[in-house]
Design a protein around this motif. Sequence first.
Motif, short mmCIF file in Angstrom:
data_model
loop_
_atom_site.label_atom_id
_atom_site.label_comp_id
_atom_site.label_asym_id
_atom_site.label_seq_id
_atom_site.Cartn_x
_atom_site.Cartn_y
_atom_site.Cartn_z
N LYS A 66 0.84 -1.18 0.00
CA LYS A 66 0.00 0.00 0.00
C LYS A 66 0.89 1.25 0.00
O LYS A 66 2.10 1.15 0.15
CB LYS A 66 -0.92 -0.02 1.22
CG LYS A 66 -1.93 -1.16 1.19
CD LYS A 66 -2.83 -1.12 2.41
CE LYS A 66 -3.84 -2.27 2.37
NZ LYS A 66 -4.73 -2.27 3.56
N LYS A 67 0.25 2.42 -0.16
CA LYS A 67 1.00 3.66 -0.30
C LYS A 67 1.90 3.93 0.90
O LYS A 67 3.10 4.24 0.74
CB LYS A 67 0.03 4.83 -0.49
CG LYS A 67 0.72 6.17 -0.73
CD LYS A 67 -0.30 7.26 -0.98
CE LYS A 67 0.40 8.60 -1.22
NZ LYS A 67 -0.58 9.68 -1.47
N THR A 68 1.36 3.76 2.11
CA THR A 68 2.16 4.03 3.31
C THR A 68 3.35 3.08 3.40
O THR A 68 4.47 3.49 3.72
CB THR A 68 1.28 3.88 4.57
OG1 THR A 68 0.17 4.79 4.48
CG2 THR A 68 2.09 4.19 5.83
N GLU A 69 3.12 1.79 3.13
CA GLU A 69 4.19 0.80 3.18
C GLU A 69 5.26 1.09 2.13
O GLU A 69 6.45 0.91 2.36
CB GLU A 69 3.61 -0.60 2.95
CG GLU A 69 2.67 -1.07 4.05
CD GLU A 69 1.98 -2.37 3.69
OE1 GLU A 69 1.51 -2.48 2.53
OE2 GLU A 69 1.92 -3.27 4.53
N SER A 70 4.80 1.56 0.95
CA SER A 70 5.74 1.88 -0.13
C SER A 70 6.69 3.01 0.27
O SER A 70 7.90 2.93 0.06
CB SER A 70 4.98 2.25 -1.40
OG SER A 70 4.17 1.19 -1.83
N TYR A 71 6.13 4.09 0.85
CA TYR A 71 6.96 5.22 1.25
C TYR A 71 7.83 4.87 2.46
O TYR A 71 8.95 5.38 2.60
CB TYR A 71 6.09 6.45 1.53
CG TYR A 71 5.76 7.21 0.27
CD1 TYR A 71 6.66 8.13 -0.26
CD2 TYR A 71 4.58 6.96 -0.41
CE1 TYR A 71 6.38 8.81 -1.44
CE2 TYR A 71 4.28 7.64 -1.60
CZ TYR A 71 5.18 8.57 -2.10
OH TYR A 71 4.90 9.24 -3.27
N TRP A 72 7.32 4.00 3.34
CA TRP A 72 8.15 3.55 4.46
C TRP A 72 9.37 2.81 3.94
O TRP A 72 10.50 3.03 4.41
CB TRP A 72 7.33 2.63 5.36
CG TRP A 72 8.10 2.14 6.56
CD1 TRP A 72 8.22 2.73 7.77
CD2 TRP A 72 8.88 0.93 6.64
NE1 TRP A 72 9.03 1.99 8.61
CE2 TRP A 72 9.44 0.87 7.94
CE3 TRP A 72 9.15 -0.10 5.76
CZ2 TRP A 72 10.25 -0.17 8.36
CZ3 TRP A 72 9.97 -1.15 6.16
CH2 TRP A 72 10.50 -1.17 7.46
N LEU A 73 9.18 1.93 2.95
CA LEU A 73 10.30 1.19 2.35
C LEU A 73 11.25 2.14 1.64
O LEU A 73 12.48 2.00 1.74
CB LEU A 73 9.76 0.15 1.37
CG LEU A 73 10.79 -0.72 0.66
CD1 LEU A 73 11.62 -1.52 1.65
CD2 LEU A 73 10.09 -1.67 -0.32
N LEU A 74 10.70 3.12 0.96
CA LEU A 74 11.53 4.11 0.26
C LEU A 74 12.43 4.84 1.23
O LEU A 74 13.63 5.02 0.98
CB LEU A 74 10.63 5.10 -0.47
CG LEU A 74 11.33 6.28 -1.15
CD1 LEU A 74 12.09 5.81 -2.38
CD2 LEU A 74 10.31 7.35 -1.55
N HIS A 75 11.91 5.24 2.37
CA HIS A 75 12.67 6.04 3.33
C HIS A 75 13.70 5.21 4.10
O HIS A 75 14.52 5.77 4.83
CB HIS A 75 11.71 6.74 4.31
CG HIS A 75 10.89 7.79 3.65
ND1 HIS A 75 9.61 8.12 4.06
CD2 HIS A 75 11.16 8.60 2.59
CE1 HIS A 75 9.14 9.08 3.28
NE2 HIS A 75 10.06 9.39 2.39
N LYS A 76 13.68 3.88 3.95
CA LYS A 76 14.70 3.04 4.58
C LYS A 76 16.04 3.18 3.86
O LYS A 76 17.09 2.81 4.40
CB LYS A 76 14.28 1.57 4.57
CG LYS A 76 13.04 1.27 5.40
CD LYS A 76 13.30 1.43 6.89
CE LYS A 76 14.13 0.30 7.43
NZ LYS A 76 14.30 0.37 8.90
#
Length: 269
Positions: A52-62
Amino acid sequence: MFKTSSKKQKPVPYWNTELEADSEIGPNLRRPSKLQKTTMSVCDMGKLLGLKKTESYWLLHKGFFKTHVVNGKTRIDIADFERWYANQVKYRKVDGTLPGEQLKQNSYSAADIADMLGLSEPFAYELINQYHIETVIVDYQKRVPKDAFEKWYSSQSRYRTAQDRERDKEAEENSIWLPDLARMLGIHRNSVYYLAQKKSEEGIFEIITIGDRKRVTKDSFYHWYEGQTHYKLLTEEEMAAAKAEKEKEAQNRKQSKLPKKARATAFTF
């Protein structure tokens, strides 16, 4: 005065402000840049991994993979994303492409080691810790570099892979484990180890080691056995009786160590 045209100008096809004009298709037309062809949006990455969108951006910010800013938007470097995907096992693409391809080429998980050595996974972790085998942490899990595993494996003979066990099968069939030899002769295990060492030093017994266990070859044992009269091989019935007697003695020793009250309770049932 200049006359103004009432006709609206057609919009110029546009993909990227960083693109250069392509003279072959006209001065106002621009092709997608190499940067845009080698990147994908965060939304596309999310769809690729089923996030989902939130999970995608969380992964990006890692910060696991490189990113570029195109037209004010963050885009993901596809080549670096694929490098990351091939070196992790937590995320999986929805198209079924398995993760960790490069990771599995260079290291083993505890489950891999357990499968190779015929052990349980928890025991494989114990083995790694007991022998201080080099590990790396990937996705919060320990993995053993293949060269570190091979170094440890070649330094011992107790734990064997399925291939080595199959290769050793013939040697096992043509040899006798020393504790089994003690039962066959009806003597104490310490006595058979002393006998094996003595006869090995005399060049009579051929001793081999398989899986960290010393064994005497059947040919050398029976050749020696036929030329002596001191020891006698027990029959199957005699070995079974001797085993039962030893188990009884062990039980008696165990009972003798119990307090008197506990012994009385044990014999009551």
